[in-house]
Motif scaffolding. Structure first.
Motif, PDB file in Angstrom:
ATOM      1  N   ARG A  65      -0.185  47.603 -43.076  1.00 51.06           N
ATOM      2  CA  ARG A  65       0.423  46.263 -43.194  1.00 51.06           C
ATOM      3  C   ARG A  65      -0.195  45.252 -42.237  1.00 51.06           C
ATOM      4  O   ARG A  65      -0.149  44.054 -42.486  1.00 51.06           O
ATOM      5  N   ALA A 114      -1.996  40.321 -53.999  1.00 47.96           N
ATOM      6  CA  ALA A 114      -0.924  41.046 -53.317  1.00 47.96           C
ATOM      7  C   ALA A 114      -0.754  42.430 -53.925  1.00 47.96           C
ATOM      8  O   ALA A 114      -0.562  43.415 -53.218  1.00 47.96           O
ATOM      9  N   ALA A 115      -0.834  42.521 -55.238  1.00 48.26           N
ATOM     10  CA  ALA A 115      -0.674  43.809 -55.908  1.00 48.26           C
ATOM     11  C   ALA A 115      -1.824  44.742 -55.596  1.00 48.26           C
ATOM     12  O   ALA A 115      -1.636  45.943 -55.400  1.00 48.26           O
ATOM     13  N   TYR A 128      -3.703  44.892 -52.913  1.00 45.27           N
ATOM     14  CA  TYR A 128      -3.715  45.367 -51.543  1.00 45.27           C
ATOM     15  C   TYR A 128      -2.365  45.856 -51.053  1.00 45.27           C
ATOM     16  O   TYR A 128      -2.179  46.118 -49.887  1.00 45.27           O
ATOM     17  N   ASP A 129      -1.411  45.989 -51.948  1.00 49.80           N
ATOM     18  CA  ASP A 129      -0.142  46.591 -51.579  1.00 49.80           C
ATOM     19  C   ASP A 129      -0.436  48.049 -51.205  1.00 49.80           C
ATOM     20  O   ASP A 129      -1.473  48.591 -51.539  1.00 49.80           O
ATOM     21  N   THR A 130       0.451  48.673 -50.542  1.00 53.58           N
ATOM     22  CA  THR A 130       0.210  50.031 -50.069  1.00 53.58           C
ATOM     23  C   THR A 130      -0.132  50.989 -51.215  1.00 53.58           C
ATOM     24  O   THR A 130       0.518  50.965 -52.261  1.00 53.58           O
ATOM     25  N   ARG A 180      -8.554  46.630 -45.898  1.00 54.61           N
ATOM     26  CA  ARG A 180      -7.860  47.362 -46.956  1.00 54.61           C
ATOM     27  C   ARG A 180      -8.803  47.646 -48.113  1.00 54.61           C
ATOM     28  O   ARG A 180      -8.819  48.750 -48.665  1.00 54.61           O
ATOM     29  N   ASP A 204      -7.166  41.966 -45.546  1.00 55.58           N
ATOM     30  CA  ASP A 204      -7.512  42.395 -46.897  1.00 55.58           C
ATOM     31  C   ASP A 204      -8.904  43.021 -46.939  1.00 55.58           C
ATOM     32  O   ASP A 204      -9.147  43.941 -47.709  1.00 55.58           O
TER      33      ASP A 204
END
Length: 82
Positions: A50, A16-17, A19-21, A57, A54
């Motif tokens: 969003r 999550a971290a 691929y966070d913006t 991203r 993944d």
């Protein structure tokens, strides 16, 4: 189940971290390349971030070093994002 000594929860937090913006709240788009001078994404990439998988991203983040070079802000030997 653990992967290389990491718990599933730990891996989920890491993913999550990663691929966070990548936005750093410095949105200014270069007229020549179309890249944001803060995060090096295009307007469309930033808008759709969003909703992206993944995989997409990851591909965009791996382009960051090349985009930095195009904007004259990095070297061609910049490390890849894994």
């Amino acid at each position: 189940m653990a992967f290389h000594g990491r718990s599933e929860a730990s891996i989920a937090r890491y993913t999550a971290a990663v691929y966070d913006t990548p936005c750093i709240d410095l949105c200014a788009f270069d007229g020549k390349t179309g890249f944001c001078t803060g995060c090096y994404r295009t307007r469309a990439e930033a808008r759709e971030w969003r909703k992206m998988t993944d995989h997409w991203r990851h591909l965009i983040l791996n382009e960051r070093p090349r985009r930095q070079v195009k904007l004259g802000r990095g070297t061609s030997q910049a490390p890849k994002h894994d």
